[in-house]
Design a protein around this motif. Structure first.
Motif, short mmCIF file in Angstrom:
data_model
loop_
_atom_site.label_atom_id
_atom_site.label_comp_id
_atom_site.label_asym_id
_atom_site.label_seq_id
_atom_site.Cartn_x
_atom_site.Cartn_y
_atom_site.Cartn_z
N ASN A 385 -7.36 16.33 25.82
CA ASN A 385 -6.34 17.38 25.92
C ASN A 385 -6.77 18.67 25.21
O ASN A 385 -6.54 19.77 25.70
CB ASN A 385 -5.01 16.91 25.32
CG ASN A 385 -4.27 16.07 26.32
OD1 ASN A 385 -4.64 16.06 27.50
ND2 ASN A 385 -3.26 15.34 25.86
N LYS A 386 -7.39 18.50 24.05
CA LYS A 386 -7.84 19.67 23.29
C LYS A 386 -8.89 20.44 24.09
O LYS A 386 -8.87 21.67 24.17
CB LYS A 386 -8.44 19.23 21.95
CG LYS A 386 -7.40 18.98 20.89
CD LYS A 386 -8.03 18.93 19.53
CE LYS A 386 -6.98 18.62 18.48
NZ LYS A 386 -7.52 17.99 17.30
N LEU A 388 -9.36 20.36 27.30
CA LEU A 388 -8.77 20.95 28.51
C LEU A 388 -8.05 22.26 28.20
O LEU A 388 -8.18 23.24 28.94
CB LEU A 388 -7.76 19.97 29.13
CG LEU A 388 -8.31 19.10 30.25
CD1 LEU A 388 -7.21 18.16 30.75
CD2 LEU A 388 -8.84 19.95 31.40
N SER A 389 -7.33 22.30 27.08
CA SER A 389 -6.60 23.53 26.80
C SER A 389 -7.56 24.65 26.40
O SER A 389 -7.34 25.82 26.70
CB SER A 389 -5.47 23.32 25.79
OG SER A 389 -6.00 23.22 24.51
N GLN A 392 -8.93 25.98 29.61
CA GLN A 392 -7.95 26.84 30.30
C GLN A 392 -7.84 28.21 29.63
O GLN A 392 -7.73 29.23 30.29
CB GLN A 392 -6.57 26.18 30.30
CG GLN A 392 -6.39 25.29 31.52
CD GLN A 392 -5.24 24.31 31.37
OE1 GLN A 392 -4.48 24.40 30.41
NE2 GLN A 392 -5.14 23.37 32.29
N LYS A 393 -7.90 28.19 28.29
CA LYS A 393 -7.78 29.45 27.55
C LYS A 393 -8.92 30.40 27.94
O LYS A 393 -8.71 31.58 28.25
CB LYS A 393 -7.84 29.12 26.05
CG LYS A 393 -7.55 30.26 25.12
CD LYS A 393 -7.47 29.73 23.69
CE LYS A 393 -7.62 30.86 22.70
NZ LYS A 393 -7.84 30.36 21.33
#
Ligand code: DLL
Length: 433
Positions: A385-386, A388-389, A392-393
């Motif tokens: 999750n980390k 992936l974000s 995306q950023k």
């Protein structure tokens, strides 16, 4: 057919006379109305009186994209804003775009040049143009639009994107001329096949393709897949937009509208002119532009010029296909991208190492760009999750700076190959044969 035979087929001695007169007038104008050029000419110790013939052009200073950026937005305009009726812009090396202002006369000269192009392709009043270049600050859409209207054709101002609708309207409205980038045309060709609509229900017969390099191989593919004649159209916003050059029915070189835009080829290192027929960097001087006339503008495009008369009868010089660029600008789906723009985004974010690799490819006739970037050890995590974000950023930051989607691939620290000499930041796998 020839739109303006008296100019396009003029004997070269008469053309040179016109060019000489126009150059002198332009130099006088910028000397008096553009402080940037007056200063540059004073530094070189020259005045407009030193420029009497087109051969004197070599005495004049060069102009680069950096000069446009330094004088952002309107510093190089030679007329008051009250005379500027249109503003276009293209992306540059920094966040600031390169801005160009046009007077009413500039727009009409531009439309004249496009009329020469479209007429050379065999288009006329009864044609229906589907203009699928982007409308907006980019010159492609509005430029092609004005040229098509000027020859009396019907125009579908479609702009780019929305492929399904492009195909429906092309089919239902019976478009005969398609104006878009060659890569998008190939994409459309495949999408037409996928649409299941029979090809003989389409009326397309001519393609006006440009804004990015393309090859004879792509021409053959486009002509076969779309059942058309595919012609090159060349241009750049700083000079006008599309229509600075165009192919004729002979399809062996792009004629340049040199009564308005005077071309030279220089060695990009020594900046000296090269012999006719030799490859070098293309440079343009405006001969009639009012809004923002530029002297010896360095396009960075590499090509060669040929001065023999074309079998079509046109005497206007012919340019080879653009071989590449003397700087590192990439053209991705028609958008100009500089690796330095990407680098500055990465450098702004503390999560990343300044090590990256840009892999450019062409998948299904569409340019793709993958950015591999190293995450700093203190930010690298096994938690999906980390990561992936973080991905995306970076992706959305790049999208807002470049105006393009970039496929981001986060990699572990120290995985990107280091170089002992110049770093290789870009791998361009697009095959141009
Ligand atoms: O691309 C203008 C244009 C629009 C031309 C539509 C043709 C059709 P810019 O965005 O300023 O303007 O990008 C100019 O694109 O210096 C070349 O490197 C490249 N380019 C343009 N036309 C061609 C072409 C428009 N026919 C830059 N072949 C130029 C190869 C081209 N490269």
């Amino acid at each position: 057919m020839i739109w303006n035979e008296s100019i396009e087929c003029m004997d070269r001695a008469s053309l040179r006379k016109i060019q000489s007169i126009r150059l002198h007038k332009t130099v006088e104008r910028v000397y008096h109305d553009t402080p940037f050029y007056r200063r540059k000419m004073q530094e070189l110790g020259i005045t407009p009186d030193d420029i009497q013939s087109i051969d004197d052009i070599v005495k004049l200073p060069f102009t680069t994209k950096y000069d446009l950026r330094d004088n952002y937005p309107f510093g190089l305009c030679a007329v008051p804003m009250s005379q500027i009726v249109r503003i276009h812009a293209s992306s540059g090396t920094t966040g600031k775009p390169t801005v160009v202002g046009y007077t009413r006369k500039d727009l009409s000269v531009w439309a004249e040049c496009l009329s020469r192009a479209f007429t050379a392709y065999g288009a006329g009043k009864s044609d229906i143009f589907q203009v699928s270049y982007g409308y907006g600050l980019f010159t492609g859409g509005l430029g092609a639009h004005a040229g098509a209207e000027n020859i009396g054709a019907s125009v579908i101002p479609m702009s780019s994107g929305n492929t399904a609708k492009q195909i429906t309207l092309m089919h239902d409205f019976g478009a005969t001329v398609l104006c878009c980038t060659p890569s998008y045309a190939l994409y459309l060709a495949d999408a037409i096949v996928d649409s299941g609509l029979p090809r003989d229900e389409f009326k397309l017969r001519i393609g006006a393709f440009g804004a990015e390099p393309w090859t004879e191989r792509m021409r053959r593919d486009l002509e076969t897949k779309l059942g058309i004649k595919a012609y090159d159209i060349y241009g750049l916003s700083e000079v006008a937009g599309p229509g600075v050059g165009y192919e004729c029915e002979c399809q062996h070189g792009t004629h340049l509208n040199e009564d308005h835009y005077f071309p030279e080829i220089i060695d990009p290192v020594t900046l000296e002119p090269v012999a006719p027929g030799e490859t070098g960097e293309l440079v343009f001087t405006h001969l009639t532009k009012e809004g923002m006339p530029l002297l010896r503008y360095r396009t960075k495009d590499l090509t060669a010029l040929h001065y023999d008369t074309c079998p079509c009868g046109r005497t206007l010089v012919r340019m080879d296909r653009i071989l590449g660029r003397s700087d590192d600008m990439l053209i991705i789906r028609g958008v100009n991208v500089f690796p330095t723009q990407i680098e500055s985004v990465i450098l702004e974010m503390p999560e990343f190492e300044p090590h990256y690799l840009l892999v450019v490819d062409r998948v299904n006739n569409t340019d793709t760009m993958e950015l591999q970037v190293e995450v700093r050890p203190d930010f690298y995590s096994d938690e999906i999750n980390k990561m992936l974000s973080l991905k995306q950023k970076l992706g959305s930051r790049l999208q807002s700076v470049l105006g393009l989607s970039v496929n981001v691939r986060l990699v572990e620290p120290r995985t990107i190959e280091r170089s002992t000499g110049k770093a290789r930041r870009v791998i361009d796998n697009r095959r141009m044969d």
